[in-house]
Write a protein that holds these residues in place. Sequence first.
Motif, PDB file in Angstrom:
ATOM      1  N   PRO A  77     -23.915 -38.706-116.455  1.00  0.00           N
ATOM      2  CA  PRO A  77     -25.213 -38.280-115.917  1.00  0.00           C
ATOM      3  C   PRO A  77     -26.155 -37.721-116.979  1.00  0.00           C
ATOM      4  CG  PRO A  77     -23.448 -37.564-114.465  1.00  0.00           C
ATOM      5  CD  PRO A  77     -22.795 -38.085-115.714  1.00  0.00           C
ATOM      6  N   LEU A  78     -25.604 -36.971-117.949  1.00  0.00           N
ATOM      7  CA  LEU A  78     -26.453 -36.465-119.029  1.00  0.00           C
ATOM      8  C   LEU A  78     -27.073 -37.611-119.824  1.00  0.00           C
ATOM      9  CD1 LEU A  78     -24.375 -33.452-120.452  1.00  0.00           C
ATOM     10  CD2 LEU A  78     -26.516 -33.349-119.154  1.00  0.00           C
ATOM     11  N   CYS A  79     -26.275 -38.635-120.096  1.00  0.00           N
ATOM     12  CA  CYS A  79     -26.784 -39.801-120.819  1.00  0.00           C
ATOM     13  C   CYS A  79     -27.881 -40.502-120.027  1.00  0.00           C
ATOM     14  CB  CYS A  79     -25.651 -40.781-121.109  1.00  0.00           C
ATOM     15  SG  CYS A  79     -24.495 -40.252-122.396  1.00  0.00           S
ATOM     16  N   ILE A  80     -27.676 -40.646-118.730  1.00  0.00           N
ATOM     17  CA  ILE A  80     -28.663 -41.327-117.886  1.00  0.00           C
ATOM     18  C   ILE A  80     -29.989 -40.575-117.905  1.00  0.00           C
ATOM     19  CG2 ILE A  80     -29.242 -41.926-115.491  1.00  0.00           C
ATOM     20  CD1 ILE A  80     -26.275 -42.542-115.065  1.00  0.00           C
ATOM     21  N   VAL A  81     -29.930 -39.261-117.748  1.00  0.00           N
ATOM     22  CA  VAL A  81     -31.161 -38.458-117.731  1.00  0.00           C
ATOM     23  C   VAL A  81     -31.875 -38.539-119.075  1.00  0.00           C
ATOM     24  CG1 VAL A  81     -32.066 -36.111-117.564  1.00  0.00           C
ATOM     25  CG2 VAL A  81     -30.332 -36.891-115.931  1.00  0.00           C
ATOM     26  N   ALA A  82     -31.110 -38.401-120.171  1.00  0.00           N
ATOM     27  CA  ALA A  82     -31.720 -38.415-121.501  1.00  0.00           C
ATOM     28  C   ALA A  82     -32.338 -39.774-121.817  1.00  0.00           C
ATOM     29  CB  ALA A  82     -30.670 -38.051-122.551  1.00  0.00           C
ATOM     30  N   SER A 114     -43.353 -45.551-121.932  1.00  0.00           N
ATOM     31  CA  SER A 114     -44.240 -45.484-120.757  1.00  0.00           C
ATOM     32  C   SER A 114     -43.713 -46.318-119.585  1.00  0.00           C
ATOM     33  CB  SER A 114     -45.663 -45.955-121.131  1.00  0.00           C
ATOM     34  OG  SER A 114     -46.201 -45.142-122.147  1.00  0.00           O
ATOM     35  N   LEU A 115     -42.394 -46.363-119.434  1.00  0.00           N
ATOM     36  CA  LEU A 115     -41.806 -47.066-118.304  1.00  0.00           C
ATOM     37  C   LEU A 115     -42.029 -46.275-117.024  1.00  0.00           C
ATOM     38  CD1 LEU A 115     -38.347 -48.156-119.809  1.00  0.00           C
ATOM     39  CD2 LEU A 115     -40.398 -49.574-119.520  1.00  0.00           C
ATOM     40  N   SER A 116     -42.166 -46.974-115.918  1.00  0.00           N
ATOM     41  CA  SER A 116     -42.268 -46.301-114.625  1.00  0.00           C
ATOM     42  C   SER A 116     -40.955 -45.569-114.331  1.00  0.00           C
ATOM     43  CB  SER A 116     -42.545 -47.323-113.522  1.00  0.00           C
ATOM     44  OG  SER A 116     -41.457 -48.231-113.403  1.00  0.00           O
ATOM     45  N   LEU A 117     -40.967 -44.712-113.319  1.00  0.00           N
ATOM     46  CA  LEU A 117     -39.783 -43.908-113.011  1.00  0.00           C
ATOM     47  C   LEU A 117     -38.586 -44.798-112.700  1.00  0.00           C
ATOM     48  CD1 LEU A 117     -38.484 -41.177-112.546  1.00  0.00           C
ATOM     49  CD2 LEU A 117     -39.345 -41.219-110.193  1.00  0.00           C
ATOM     50  N   GLY A 118     -38.795 -45.836-111.889  1.00  0.00           N
ATOM     51  CA  GLY A 118     -37.694 -46.723-111.534  1.00  0.00           C
ATOM     52  C   GLY A 118     -37.148 -47.465-112.737  1.00  0.00           C
ATOM     53  N   ALA A 119     -38.026 -47.997-113.580  1.00  0.00           N
ATOM     54  CA  ALA A 119     -37.597 -48.738-114.764  1.00  0.00           C
ATOM     55  C   ALA A 119     -36.913 -47.818-115.774  1.00  0.00           C
ATOM     56  CB  ALA A 119     -38.789 -49.443-115.404  1.00  0.00           C
ATOM     57  N   ALA A 120     -37.429 -46.602-115.928  1.00  0.00           N
ATOM     58  CA  ALA A 120     -36.819 -45.647-116.854  1.00  0.00           C
ATOM     59  C   ALA A 120     -35.417 -45.261-116.381  1.00  0.00           C
ATOM     60  CB  ALA A 120     -37.701 -44.405-116.980  1.00  0.00           C
ATOM     61  N   LEU A 121     -35.275 -45.010-115.081  1.00  0.00           N
ATOM     62  CA  LEU A 121     -33.954 -44.694-114.541  1.00  0.00           C
ATOM     63  C   LEU A 121     -33.000 -45.874-114.709  1.00  0.00           C
ATOM     64  CD1 LEU A 121     -32.061 -42.789-113.058  1.00  0.00           C
ATOM     65  CD2 LEU A 121     -33.013 -43.610-110.893  1.00  0.00           C
ATOM     66  N   LEU A 122     -33.507 -47.077-114.524  1.00  0.00           N
ATOM     67  CA  LEU A 122     -32.679 -48.263-114.717  1.00  0.00           C
ATOM     68  C   LEU A 122     -32.214 -48.357-116.168  1.00  0.00           C
ATOM     69  CD1 LEU A 122     -31.485 -50.883-113.584  1.00  0.00           C
ATOM     70  CD2 LEU A 122     -33.627 -52.021-114.199  1.00  0.00           C
ATOM     71  N   LEU A 123     -33.095 -48.056-117.109  1.00  0.00           N
ATOM     72  CA  LEU A 123     -32.718 -48.072-118.524  1.00  0.00           C
ATOM     73  C   LEU A 123     -31.550 -47.116-118.764  1.00  0.00           C
ATOM     74  CD1 LEU A 123     -33.357 -49.010-121.452  1.00  0.00           C
ATOM     75  CD2 LEU A 123     -34.813 -46.973-121.638  1.00  0.00           C
ATOM     76  N   GLY A 124     -31.642 -45.901-118.227  1.00  0.00           N
ATOM     77  CA  GLY A 124     -30.563 -44.944-118.402  1.00  0.00           C
ATOM     78  C   GLY A 124     -29.277 -45.398-117.744  1.00  0.00           C
ATOM     79  N   ALA A 125     -29.392 -45.976-116.539  1.00  0.00           N
ATOM     80  CA  ALA A 125     -28.205 -46.379-115.788  1.00  0.00           C
ATOM     81  C   ALA A 125     -27.456 -47.527-116.455  1.00  0.00           C
ATOM     82  CB  ALA A 125     -28.603 -46.781-114.364  1.00  0.00           C
ATOM     83  N   VAL A 126     -28.185 -48.497-117.016  1.00  0.00           N
ATOM     84  CA  VAL A 126     -27.511 -49.661-117.595  1.00  0.00           C
ATOM     85  C   VAL A 126     -26.946 -49.369-118.979  1.00  0.00           C
ATOM     86  CG1 VAL A 126     -28.980 -51.222-116.276  1.00  0.00           C
ATOM     87  CG2 VAL A 126     -29.585 -50.690-118.651  1.00  0.00           C
ATOM     88  N   LEU A 127     -27.485 -48.362-119.663  1.00  0.00           N
ATOM     89  CA  LEU A 127     -27.008 -48.035-121.001  1.00  0.00           C
ATOM     90  C   LEU A 127     -25.982 -46.911-121.025  1.00  0.00           C
ATOM     91  CD1 LEU A 127     -30.282 -48.235-123.138  1.00  0.00           C
ATOM     92  CD2 LEU A 127     -28.336 -49.797-123.192  1.00  0.00           C
ATOM     93  N   ALA A 128     -25.781 -46.235-119.904  1.00  0.00           N
ATOM     94  CA  ALA A 128     -24.877 -45.087-119.888  1.00  0.00           C
ATOM     95  C   ALA A 128     -23.398 -45.448-119.948  1.00  0.00           C
ATOM     96  CB  ALA A 128     -25.159 -44.225-118.652  1.00  0.00           C
ATOM     97  N   PRO A 129     -22.937 -46.510-119.257  1.00  0.00           N
ATOM     98  CA  PRO A 129     -21.489 -46.750-119.211  1.00  0.00           C
ATOM     99  C   PRO A 129     -20.920 -47.227-120.553  1.00  0.00           C
ATOM    100  CG  PRO A 129     -22.642 -47.904-117.426  1.00  0.00           C
ATOM    101  CD  PRO A 129     -23.674 -47.447-118.407  1.00  0.00           C
ATOM    102  N   THR A 130     -19.716 -46.755-120.858  1.00  0.00           N
ATOM    103  CA  THR A 130     -18.952 -47.304-121.973  1.00  0.00           C
ATOM    104  C   THR A 130     -18.435 -48.670-121.563  1.00  0.00           C
ATOM    105  OG1 THR A 130     -18.285 -45.126-122.757  1.00  0.00           O
ATOM    106  CG2 THR A 130     -16.908 -46.983-123.417  1.00  0.00           C
ATOM    107  N   ASP A 131     -18.674 -49.665-122.389  1.00  0.00           N
ATOM    108  CA  ASP A 131     -18.381 -51.045-122.007  1.00  0.00           C
ATOM    109  C   ASP A 131     -16.878 -51.333-122.082  1.00  0.00           C
ATOM    110  OD1 ASP A 131     -19.551 -53.751-121.378  1.00  0.00           O
ATOM    111  OD2 ASP A 131     -18.405 -54.247-123.171  1.00  0.00           O
ATOM    112  N   PRO A 132     -16.262 -51.848-121.010  1.00  0.00           N
ATOM    113  CA  PRO A 132     -14.831 -52.150-121.044  1.00  0.00           C
ATOM    114  C   PRO A 132     -14.494 -53.375-121.875  1.00  0.00           C
ATOM    115  CG  PRO A 132     -15.763 -52.903-118.974  1.00  0.00           C
ATOM    116  CD  PRO A 132     -16.865 -52.182-119.706  1.00  0.00           C
ATOM    117  N   VAL A 133     -15.499 -54.206-122.176  1.00  0.00           N
ATOM    118  CA  VAL A 133     -15.247 -55.430-122.931  1.00  0.00           C
ATOM    119  C   VAL A 133     -15.250 -55.140-124.431  1.00  0.00           C
ATOM    120  CG1 VAL A 133     -15.966 -57.807-123.325  1.00  0.00           C
ATOM    121  CG2 VAL A 133     -16.352 -56.746-121.087  1.00  0.00           C
TER     122      VAL A 133
END
Length: 414
Positions: A103-108, A118-137
């Motif tokens: 969650p800290l990574c997503i917020v940051a 200058s991303l919109s709120l939804g796009a900015a949150l999406l950026l955080g959400a897709v980049l936060a997980p450690t990749d299993p591959v």
Amino acid sequence: MIENYNHFLLVCGFAFLLGGFAPYFLKRLPLSLPMLQVILGLTIGYLWTSFPFLSPIDNGTFVEKLCELVVLVSLVGAGIKLDTPLKYQRWRPTIRLLLITMPLCIVAMAALGHYIFSLSLGAALLLGAVLAPTDPVLASSVQVGPPNGEGEDLPRFSLTSEAGLNDGLAFPFVYLAIKIAEQFTTTDKITSNLLLDWFTMDVVWRIAAGLVIGVAVGKIIGRIVFSNRTKETALSQGYVIIAITLLAYGLAEFIHGYGFIAVFVAAFAFRRTQHRHDYHEELHDFAEQSEGLLMSLVLVIFGMALGQGLSSGVELTWQVYAVSLIILLLVRPLAGWIGLAGLNLPHKERFTIASLGIRGIGTFYYLAYALNKGVFDPTEASDLWIICSIVVIGSIFIHGVTAPLLMKLSTGTK
């Protein structure tokens, strides 16, 4: 893609050939296999100008499904190879990484996307959400070894279990970004109904459903395979591993649960059934080879798309590079260090776990999945692909070089 089928087969040949000869090259070069695959793709994409343009936006469904398949195979492999039983003390670092660090990574990262790009709120949150997980591959190089190996040190176990679970646990934030983007097409307010619906359905129900389906599928298949009436060593490991993956994923998605969570949990639950049996090693070997083949294909295609973008003059501003480095070298390590506070871990282990938040193919899946919903601005969609691509390629090269050094530092090996 169908009209370029022969070209696609040719790319597959290049990808698999490189994977087959990788051990030979890696003995002589300070490179990882993902680095070689991306370099090959970059070279092909930049020089082969007559090859059809591989736009991730125009081929969003193909990107989504291909990356989804790779992640699924990686998740089942990660669950199978964990030797450590489900004990709270051992899993505490993993829990901290999931509930605090991510969650800290997503917020940051969302803040960086909003205020710098200058991303919109939804796009900015999406950026955080897709980049936060450690990749299993791509994180397989820092994960535990095959089942029943020489033991699991804490850094490898923590990174493996985190990668197995956080791909599913990032999904609630992806859904929240989608809901906000949909909401903002009619109003600029986030309503209480939206948040309540998100929490009850996308957080509570989907996570619980994924966990329950995963445990049920893993236990039931485990009892069948290891029953007294079944000679389990005669069963094809390919059929079994694919059955675990598809049944867990399909059932979870059918009842609107998180299939990624279900697959990892099913593999882990299956492993706990006769967990010392040699058959698990056969399953792991099949999953690992399948994952390697698919990963090779995705990374070469990814490199080709980057090479084509560079040759066509896609603009990469200094802000993209700066933010990518901040995400990889500051946001994840700092959030990881905070998440692991109070566990009395040796500083070397704590630093290694915190630093090796590898980003990769899971990011592409989530991004393609969200953008395929058609609720995000096309310009922002393009910006998101550019940012995420630079972060992932940065992770491939930075972590490809530093991961072996950090693992040796934390374990004390030479």
